[in-house]
Design a protein around this motif. Structure first.
Motif, PDB file in Angstrom:
ATOM      1  N   GLN A  60      -1.488  -1.655  -9.732  1.00  0.00           N
ATOM      2  CA  GLN A  60      -1.405  -2.537 -10.495  1.00  0.00           C
ATOM      3  C   GLN A  60      -2.629  -2.578 -11.512  1.00  0.00           C
ATOM      4  OE1 GLN A  60      -2.747  -5.441  -7.388  1.00  0.00           O
ATOM      5  NE2 GLN A  60      -0.516  -5.871  -6.777  1.00  0.00           N
TER       6      GLN A  60
ATOM      7  N   GLY B 150      -2.401   2.268   2.306  1.00  0.00           N
ATOM      8  CA  GLY B 150      -1.911   1.245   1.031  1.00  0.00           C
ATOM      9  C   GLY B 150      -2.360   0.417   0.031  1.00  0.00           C
ATOM     10  N   LYS B 151      -3.172  -0.435   0.878  1.00  0.00           N
ATOM     11  CA  LYS B 151      -3.687  -1.428  -0.052  1.00  0.00           C
ATOM     12  C   LYS B 151      -4.422  -1.085  -1.084  1.00  0.00           C
ATOM     13  CE  LYS B 151      -3.589  -4.774   3.986  1.00  0.00           C
ATOM     14  NZ  LYS B 151      -4.350  -5.770   4.994  1.00  0.00           N
TER      15      LYS B 151
ATOM     16  N   LYS C 228      -1.984   0.201  -3.601  1.00  0.00           N
ATOM     17  CA  LYS C 228      -1.311  -0.420  -4.439  1.00  0.00           C
ATOM     18  C   LYS C 228      -2.180  -1.395  -5.289  1.00  0.00           C
ATOM     19  CE  LYS C 228       1.376  -4.483  -3.307  1.00  0.00           C
ATOM     20  NZ  LYS C 228       2.146  -5.894  -2.739  1.00  0.00           N
ATOM     21  N   LYS C 229      -3.193  -2.241  -5.182  1.00  0.00           N
ATOM     22  CA  LYS C 229      -4.099  -2.384  -6.362  1.00  0.00           C
ATOM     23  C   LYS C 229      -4.508  -1.252  -7.330  1.00  0.00           C
ATOM     24  CE  LYS C 229      -5.363  -6.008  -4.036  1.00  0.00           C
ATOM     25  NZ  LYS C 229      -5.518  -7.749  -4.711  1.00  0.00           N
TER      26      LYS C 229
END
Length: 86
Positions: A63, A55-56, A59-60
């Motif tokens: 972005q 998930g991290k 997300k990155k």
């Protein structure tokens, strides 16, 4: 009379052996259940960590993608302004 004592003695030996085997099987079953439960719990914990990490990373990535799209549209907007002025 000797045969009834022998039958009782054999029955007692069989009952004793059966009781010991049952106790041993119960201990083995409990051990297997405990180890299986630990394995399942640790696999769920590991899966949870992996999902959080994924998930991290997603997300990155989103972005970065958003910032690249913003830059692209800014460049297109600047090109449009130059074309419209001429």
């Amino acid at each position: 009379m000797a045969t009834t004592k022998t039958k009782k003695a054999n029955a007692t030996i069989i009952e004793t052996a059966t009781g010991k085997v049952l106790g041993l099987v119960t201990k083995v079953n409990d051990f297997a259940l405990i180890k299986t439960e630990k394995a399942v719990v640790s696999s769920f914990e590991m899966a949870e960590k992996c999902i959080g990490f994924s998930g991290k990373i997603m997300k990155k990535g989103l972005q970065v993608s958003a910032s690249q799209q913003d830059m692209f549209f800014d460049v297109l907007g600047n090109i449009k302004k130059k074309v419209v002025k001429k």
